[in-house]
Design a protein around this motif. Structure first.
Motif, PDB file in Angstrom:
ATOM      1  N   ASN A  52       9.222  17.925  -5.460  1.00  0.00           N
ATOM      2  CA  ASN A  52       9.327  16.800  -6.402  1.00  0.00           C
ATOM      3  C   ASN A  52       7.996  16.428  -7.038  1.00  0.00           C
ATOM      4  O   ASN A  52       7.963  15.864  -8.131  1.00  0.00           O
ATOM      5  CB  ASN A  52       9.906  15.572  -5.688  1.00  0.00           C
ATOM      6  CG  ASN A  52      11.357  15.786  -5.342  1.00  0.00           C
ATOM      7  OD1 ASN A  52      12.053  16.574  -5.992  1.00  0.00           O
ATOM      8  ND2 ASN A  52      11.827  15.119  -4.300  1.00  0.00           N
ATOM      9  N   ASN A  53       6.912  16.731  -6.357  1.00  0.00           N
ATOM     10  CA  ASN A  53       5.596  16.491  -6.976  1.00  0.00           C
ATOM     11  C   ASN A  53       5.504  17.324  -8.254  1.00  0.00           C
ATOM     12  O   ASN A  53       5.089  16.815  -9.314  1.00  0.00           O
ATOM     13  CB  ASN A  53       4.491  16.840  -5.980  1.00  0.00           C
ATOM     14  CG  ASN A  53       3.132  16.254  -6.353  1.00  0.00           C
ATOM     15  OD1 ASN A  53       2.216  16.992  -6.714  1.00  0.00           O
ATOM     16  ND2 ASN A  53       3.000  14.940  -6.305  1.00  0.00           N
ATOM     17  N   GLY A  54       5.931  18.575  -8.161  1.00  0.00           N
ATOM     18  CA  GLY A  54       5.995  19.427  -9.350  1.00  0.00           C
ATOM     19  C   GLY A  54       6.946  18.853 -10.392  1.00  0.00           C
ATOM     20  O   GLY A  54       6.665  18.885 -11.595  1.00  0.00           O
ATOM     21  N   ILE A  91      -3.563  18.594 -14.639  1.00  0.00           N
ATOM     22  CA  ILE A  91      -2.751  17.642 -13.873  1.00  0.00           C
ATOM     23  C   ILE A  91      -2.283  18.356 -12.613  1.00  0.00           C
ATOM     24  O   ILE A  91      -1.564  19.359 -12.674  1.00  0.00           O
ATOM     25  CB  ILE A  91      -1.552  17.129 -14.698  1.00  0.00           C
ATOM     26  CG1 ILE A  91      -2.073  16.427 -15.968  1.00  0.00           C
ATOM     27  CG2 ILE A  91      -0.697  16.178 -13.867  1.00  0.00           C
ATOM     28  CD1 ILE A  91      -0.974  15.880 -16.873  1.00  0.00           C
ATOM     29  N   ASP A  92      -2.717  17.857 -11.496  1.00  0.00           N
ATOM     30  CA  ASP A  92      -2.417  18.480 -10.200  1.00  0.00           C
ATOM     31  C   ASP A  92      -1.095  17.926  -9.676  1.00  0.00           C
ATOM     32  O   ASP A  92      -1.041  16.820  -9.132  1.00  0.00           O
ATOM     33  CB  ASP A  92      -3.586  18.195  -9.244  1.00  0.00           C
ATOM     34  CG  ASP A  92      -3.232  18.487  -7.800  1.00  0.00           C
ATOM     35  OD1 ASP A  92      -2.189  19.115  -7.542  1.00  0.00           O
ATOM     36  OD2 ASP A  92      -4.023  18.079  -6.919  1.00  0.00           O
ATOM     37  N   ALA A  93      -0.045  18.723  -9.872  1.00  0.00           N
ATOM     38  CA  ALA A  93       1.291  18.346  -9.387  1.00  0.00           C
ATOM     39  C   ALA A  93       1.779  19.428  -8.428  1.00  0.00           C
ATOM     40  O   ALA A  93       2.936  19.826  -8.458  1.00  0.00           O
ATOM     41  CB  ALA A  93       2.239  18.171 -10.565  1.00  0.00           C
ATOM     42  N   ILE A  94       0.865  19.939  -7.604  1.00  0.00           N
ATOM     43  CA  ILE A  94       1.253  21.055  -6.720  1.00  0.00           C
ATOM     44  C   ILE A  94       1.934  20.525  -5.457  1.00  0.00           C
ATOM     45  O   ILE A  94       3.094  20.786  -5.220  1.00  0.00           O
ATOM     46  CB  ILE A  94       0.035  21.958  -6.398  1.00  0.00           C
ATOM     47  CG1 ILE A  94      -0.557  22.521  -7.699  1.00  0.00           C
ATOM     48  CG2 ILE A  94       0.466  23.093  -5.475  1.00  0.00           C
ATOM     49  CD1 ILE A  94      -1.705  23.504  -7.505  1.00  0.00           C
ATOM     50  N   PHE A  95       1.210  19.772  -4.657  1.00  0.00           N
ATOM     51  CA  PHE A  95       1.825  19.194  -3.446  1.00  0.00           C
ATOM     52  C   PHE A  95       1.526  17.702  -3.401  1.00  0.00           C
ATOM     53  O   PHE A  95       0.425  17.261  -3.746  1.00  0.00           O
ATOM     54  CB  PHE A  95       1.262  19.823  -2.161  1.00  0.00           C
ATOM     55  CG  PHE A  95       1.326  21.328  -2.141  1.00  0.00           C
ATOM     56  CD1 PHE A  95       2.538  21.996  -2.288  1.00  0.00           C
ATOM     57  CD2 PHE A  95       0.163  22.072  -1.994  1.00  0.00           C
ATOM     58  CE1 PHE A  95       2.593  23.378  -2.279  1.00  0.00           C
ATOM     59  CE2 PHE A  95       0.210  23.453  -1.979  1.00  0.00           C
ATOM     60  CZ  PHE A  95       1.423  24.120  -2.139  1.00  0.00           C
ATOM     61  N   GLY A  96       2.505  16.951  -2.949  1.00  0.00           N
ATOM     62  CA  GLY A  96       2.314  15.505  -2.764  1.00  0.00           C
ATOM     63  C   GLY A  96       2.647  15.149  -1.340  1.00  0.00           C
ATOM     64  O   GLY A  96       2.052  15.670  -0.384  1.00  0.00           O
ATOM     65  N   ALA A 119      -4.612  13.693 -10.348  1.00  0.00           N
ATOM     66  CA  ALA A 119      -3.670  14.057  -9.283  1.00  0.00           C
ATOM     67  C   ALA A 119      -2.429  13.180  -9.352  1.00  0.00           C
ATOM     68  O   ALA A 119      -2.517  11.970  -9.572  1.00  0.00           O
ATOM     69  CB  ALA A 119      -4.338  13.901  -7.922  1.00  0.00           C
ATOM     70  N   ILE A 120      -1.288  13.809  -9.155  1.00  0.00           N
ATOM     71  CA  ILE A 120      -0.052  13.035  -9.025  1.00  0.00           C
ATOM     72  C   ILE A 120       0.188  12.786  -7.537  1.00  0.00           C
ATOM     73  O   ILE A 120       0.223  13.726  -6.739  1.00  0.00           O
ATOM     74  CB  ILE A 120       1.154  13.772  -9.648  1.00  0.00           C
ATOM     75  CG1 ILE A 120       0.885  14.035 -11.139  1.00  0.00           C
ATOM     76  CG2 ILE A 120       2.428  12.955  -9.463  1.00  0.00           C
ATOM     77  CD1 ILE A 120       2.065  14.606 -11.908  1.00  0.00           C
ATOM     78  N   ASP A 121       0.294  11.531  -7.210  1.00  0.00           N
ATOM     79  CA  ASP A 121       0.517  11.037  -5.848  1.00  0.00           C
ATOM     80  C   ASP A 121      -0.720  11.192  -4.958  1.00  0.00           C
ATOM     81  O   ASP A 121      -1.264  10.192  -4.487  1.00  0.00           O
ATOM     82  CB  ASP A 121       1.748  11.698  -5.208  1.00  0.00           C
ATOM     83  CG  ASP A 121       2.265  10.866  -4.046  1.00  0.00           C
ATOM     84  OD1 ASP A 121       1.766   9.756  -3.842  1.00  0.00           O
ATOM     85  OD2 ASP A 121       3.160  11.346  -3.329  1.00  0.00           O
ATOM     86  N   VAL A 122      -1.122  12.431  -4.687  1.00  0.00           N
ATOM     87  CA  VAL A 122      -2.377  12.680  -3.948  1.00  0.00           C
ATOM     88  C   VAL A 122      -2.985  13.961  -4.499  1.00  0.00           C
ATOM     89  O   VAL A 122      -2.252  14.822  -4.997  1.00  0.00           O
ATOM     90  CB  VAL A 122      -2.137  12.889  -2.426  1.00  0.00           C
ATOM     91  CG1 VAL A 122      -1.851  11.597  -1.707  1.00  0.00           C
ATOM     92  CG2 VAL A 122      -1.046  13.915  -2.169  1.00  0.00           C
ATOM     93  N   PRO A 123      -4.301  14.141  -4.408  1.00  0.00           N
ATOM     94  CA  PRO A 123      -4.865  15.456  -4.700  1.00  0.00           C
ATOM     95  C   PRO A 123      -4.227  16.461  -3.724  1.00  0.00           C
ATOM     96  O   PRO A 123      -4.147  16.179  -2.522  1.00  0.00           O
ATOM     97  CB  PRO A 123      -6.366  15.272  -4.425  1.00  0.00           C
ATOM     98  CG  PRO A 123      -6.600  13.791  -4.558  1.00  0.00           C
ATOM     99  CD  PRO A 123      -5.341  13.143  -4.058  1.00  0.00           C
ATOM    100  N   SER A 124      -3.749  17.571  -4.220  1.00  0.00           N
ATOM    101  CA  SER A 124      -3.008  18.519  -3.364  1.00  0.00           C
ATOM    102  C   SER A 124      -3.891  18.991  -2.215  1.00  0.00           C
ATOM    103  O   SER A 124      -5.024  19.445  -2.437  1.00  0.00           O
ATOM    104  CB  SER A 124      -2.553  19.719  -4.193  1.00  0.00           C
ATOM    105  OG  SER A 124      -1.627  19.269  -5.153  1.00  0.00           O
ATOM    106  N   GLY A 125      -3.366  18.897  -1.016  1.00  0.00           N
ATOM    107  CA  GLY A 125      -4.140  19.262   0.168  1.00  0.00           C
ATOM    108  C   GLY A 125      -4.575  18.043   0.960  1.00  0.00           C
ATOM    109  O   GLY A 125      -4.965  18.152   2.122  1.00  0.00           O
TER     110      GLY A 125
HETATM  111  K   LIG Z   1      -0.606  16.455  -6.178  1.00  0.00           K
END
Ligand SMILES: [K+]
Ligand SMILES: NC(=O)C1=CN([C@@H]2O[C@H](COP(=O)(O)OP(=O)(O)OC[C@H]3O[C@@H](n4cnc5c(N)ncnc54)[C@H](O)[C@@H]3O)[C@@H](O)[C@H]2O)[C@@H](O)CC1
Ligand SMILES: Nc1ncnc2c1ncn2[C@@H]1O[C@H](COP(=O)(O)OP(=O)(O)O)[C@@H](O)[C@H]1O
Length: 445
Positions: A52-54, A91-96, A119-125
């Motif tokens: 869903n982050n994606g 826009i980092d939408a890889i993992f949230g 970053a969306i939600d959190v920076p991925s990682g």
């Molecule tokens: K993210």
């Protein structure tokens, strides 16, 4: 809005709310808006992950395109380092919230190539529950999150990696919180109330604090100054031997601890700052006498490897070094470690640092976010111990007293500004506390 939700709790909030599509639409739109408010249109690349982050990333891309931005969306496992490096904005939408394991070196290489990253939600990682980095997490300029922030947004290193943190409402009803019953908060005045001063109160009813004084009397005097300015009516420096009178108004009692303990009014004690090798013995004596104790500094060191010796203290205030000595080395999850320390000792644990954690034995925890880095100066912890003791003496419950003291300590440091010395903090506490206390209105009496 002070509640913090772990990624798991956030997942439950999502599920309770239903209507996943509307939430994702609101989330993506909030990201696009936050970006348009801060950046001029530029070549933008969305790196979209499998969950869903994606999905949020795809929605954000649609809204940006509608506003005339040139946006490319690439699946996280299809993007090239070269195109990431070319993009004006990534826009980092890889993992949230669904991050489940370490980020792979390939994903890390992509994220590392970004010149500017939102970053969306959190920076991925970034682990939203702990603030730790799993494999790699990029440095964001802006992080947009939804409904409630997560502990990882406020705990280092996560706090530093988020850049500006923007929290947006996405239509998730606050009523779901009653079912989730969150136990973590960002520290702030919404969590506690400073007690009102009774108009007819006398110095003992305003709170009596005794501070044990040992081989470094300056530390105990700083604790006394914190306690006096935080409203304790009577503050006594309990020294083993007489020494030159310090500041007027500070009472020095050079009598054996046993004699001082005969006075039942001496309920609240600060044990540890500058106390030296006798700290362990004195702590045990205070505990046996049933006193309300703030255990700091040398009292903590005296309990190295033996946390059970702290059972009976009301509040313990270790910095990371002292914490490790007592409870074992701190790893990536300081929030859980602070909670475990509170459970093990039955005391409220204040794990001090840039992101001080205040944890209660019942599982509640607050993360402090208002302390400036120049607070890292010798003696400021001693002042904090005194402030906590003064609030305990004014009958605040231990968790609330510790939270309020840590927040006031940070706010005072901000008010003083760079160049702060520990002894500057007490002087500015009065006006700060006046703003937070219920107003004194003579017409009420
Ligand atoms: K993210
Ligand atoms: N209430 C909310 O907060 C809302 C959250 N939304 C978004 O939903 C996100 C959470 O969505 P999901 O639960 O689908 O989780 P994510 O989108 O964070 O990712 C989960 C997927 O990533 C995979 N994965 C996890 N770690 C990996 C790793 N290290 N390497 C490779 N693959 C990995 C998982 O197997 C799973 O397929 C939030 O972060 C947020 O962006 C929004 O859509 C709307 C509402
Ligand atoms: N980088 C930082 N940013 C904000 N506050 C900090 C930082 N580093 C330390 N502090 C705060 O400064 C105080 C230092 O306390 P402590 O380590 O006990 O010092 P001392 O023993 O000299 O009094 C604590 O309240 C801690 O939370």
């Amino acid at each position: 809005m002070n509640e913090l939700l772990t990624p798991a709790e956030m997942g439950r909030a999502d599920a309770l709310a239903g209507n996943a599509q509307a939430l994702m639409d609101a989330a993506g739109r909030a990201v696009a808006r936050a970006i348009m408010q801060r950046y001029a249109p530029c070549s933008t690349l969305v790196l979209a992950g499998p969950g869903n982050n994606g999905g949020d990333g795809h929605v954000a891309a649609d809204y940006l395109r509608q506003a005339g931005w040139a946006v490319t969306v690439r699946a996280w496992n299809k993007a090239s380092v070269a195109e990431v490096a070319r993009a004006g904005l990534v826009i980092d939408a890889i993992f949230g919230a669904g991050l489940a394991r370490d980020v792979s070196p390939e994903v890390a290489a992509l994220l590392r190539a970004a010149k500017r990253l939102v970053a969306i939600d959190v920076p991925s990682g970034l682990d939203g529950a702990t603030g730790a980095v799993r494999g790699y997490a990029p440095q964001a300029e802006l992080t947009v999150t939804f409904f409630r922030a997560k502990p990882g947004h406020y705990l280092y290193p996560g706090r530093g990696l988020c850049g500006e943190l923007v929290l947006r409402d996405i239509g998730l009803p606050g009523s779901v919180l009653a079912q989730i019953n969150p136990q973590t908060w960002v520290n702030g005045p919404a969590l506690w109330h400073l007690p009102a001063r009774a108009p007819t109160g006398h110095k003992y009813s305003a709170g009596d604090v005794s501070v044990l004084c040992g081989n470094m009397p300056g530390a105990a005097r700083l604790a006394c100054a914190g306690a006096r300015r935080a409203g304790a009516g009577m503050v006594t420096l309990a020294a083993d031997a007489p020494f030159l009178p310090p500041e007027a108004g500070l009472i020095v009692r050079a009598e054996p601890l046993e004699v001082l303990l005969q006075d039942a009014r001496r309920k609240i004690w600060v044990c540890g700052p500058g106390l030296g090798p006798l700290a362990g013995h004195k702590l045990a004596r205070l505990i046996a006498a049933g006193r309300i104790i703030v255990a700091d500094a040398d009292a903590l060191t005296a309990c190295a490897g033996a946390p059970e010796k702290l059972r009976g203290a009301a509040v313990i205030t270790p910095h990371e070094g002292e914490f490790s000595r007592v409870f074992g080395s701190l790893r990536h999850d300081r929030l859980s470690a602070a909670r475990a320390a509170a459970r093990a000792t039955g005391a409220v644990a204040v794990l001090k640092g840039a992101d001080t954690i205040i944890a209660a034995p019942d599982g509640r925890a607050a993360i402090n976010a208002n302390a400036p880095p120049y607070l890292a100066s010798g003696g400021t912890g001693d002042v904090l111990a005194g402030i906590i003791a003064a609030l305990l003496a004014q009958e605040m419950p231990a968790f609330e007293a510790a939270c309020a003291a840590v927040w006031l300590h940070g706010a005072a440091a901000l008010k003083v500004g760079p160049g702060l010395l520990a002894e500057d903090i007490p002087a500015v506490l009065g006006p700060l506390m006046a703003r937070l206390r219920p107003p004194f209105n003579p017409a009420d009496y």
